[in-house]
Scaffold this motif. Structure first.
Motif, PDB file in Angstrom:
ATOM      1  N   GLU A 144       3.305  -1.344  -6.089  1.00 42.10           N
ATOM      2  CA  GLU A 144       4.068  -2.043  -5.056  1.00 42.10           C
ATOM      3  C   GLU A 144       3.245  -2.224  -3.783  1.00 42.10           C
ATOM      4  N   HIS A 145       2.562  -1.159  -3.360  1.00 42.89           N
ATOM      5  CA  HIS A 145       1.782  -1.240  -2.123  1.00 42.89           C
ATOM      6  C   HIS A 145       0.608  -2.196  -2.277  1.00 42.89           C
ATOM      7  N   GLN A 148       1.596  -5.789  -2.018  1.00 42.74           N
ATOM      8  CA  GLN A 148       1.762  -6.174  -0.614  1.00 42.74           C
ATOM      9  C   GLN A 148       0.411  -6.467   0.029  1.00 42.74           C
TER      10      GLN A 148
END
Length: 206
Positions: A144-145, A148
């Motif tokens: 997820e990070h 981003q």
């Protein structure tokens, strides 16, 4: 400066010297290396925090999840090819997870073939666009990070444009996982292994 009373490092190669310096000035410091089975790491961190009993119980839960994921993986004869890409390489360049990473080990346990392992990559290392095509991954993993940091799906394709030319890219098969389940050995490793093993098991035969 934050007034911490205990330093816990997660890498023998990066934190041994720092831990030694902290101990010489009276600071408690331990290293619980990330490249060990998740249950062992859970137990050691819990013991360092004075919570050994709770750590044993949590480690047992993680081990049960890992065992369940391994059982799912054994039911599938084919091992899909998986590439874990990260945006956090040296200088911000995109990298691929090699054999000596938490995700490389998790992919193998869940029934996949880690592209970085087959390419002989160490840690998180760059893989050429030509290498990505040759690897022909069936699944693209990203945390997820990192997604981003890439700037979303469009940024991921820009960072590794030839991913589009792989079986995974053609099928838009990009799976996003929490960082604690994929990129690090942690209390989330068991849940991550179960989720990945189940998803790989549902893939149609090549």
């Amino acid at each position: 400066s934050l007034g911490g009373t205990l330093f816990i490092g997660n890498s023998l190669r990066r934190h041994t010297d720092l831990a030694g310096k902290l101990r010489t000035v009276g600071q408690d410091a331990v290293i619980v290396d990330d490249l060990q089975p998740a249950p062992d790491k859970v137990r050691k961190v819990a013991a360092a925090l004075g919570m050994a009993a709770a750590g044993q119980a949590l480690a047992a839960k993680v081990q049960a999840q890992l065992d369940a994921a391994s059982a799912i993986a054994r039911e599938r004869s084919q091992r899909p090819r998986v590439i874990h890409v990260s945006a956090t390489g040296a200088g911000g360049s995109p990298t691929v997870a090699g054999a000596d990473t938490a995700s490389g080990q998790l992919i193998a346990l869940a029934g996949g073939r880690n592209i970085g392992t087959e390419a002989g990559l160490a840690n998180f290392s760059a893989l050429s666009n030509e290498g990505v095509i040759a690897a022909a991954p069936d699944v693209i993993l990203v945390t997820e990070h990192d997604l981003q940091l890439f700037g979303g799906a469009d940024g991921l394709w820009r960072a590794y444009p030839t991913l589009r030319q792989t079986p995974a890219g053609a099928a838009s098969r990009v799976w996003v996982m929490p960082d604690v389940q994929l990129k690090y050995t942690s209390v989330g490793s068991g849940a991550g292994a179960l989720a990945l093993a189940g998803a790989l098991a549902r893939l149609p035969p090549a």
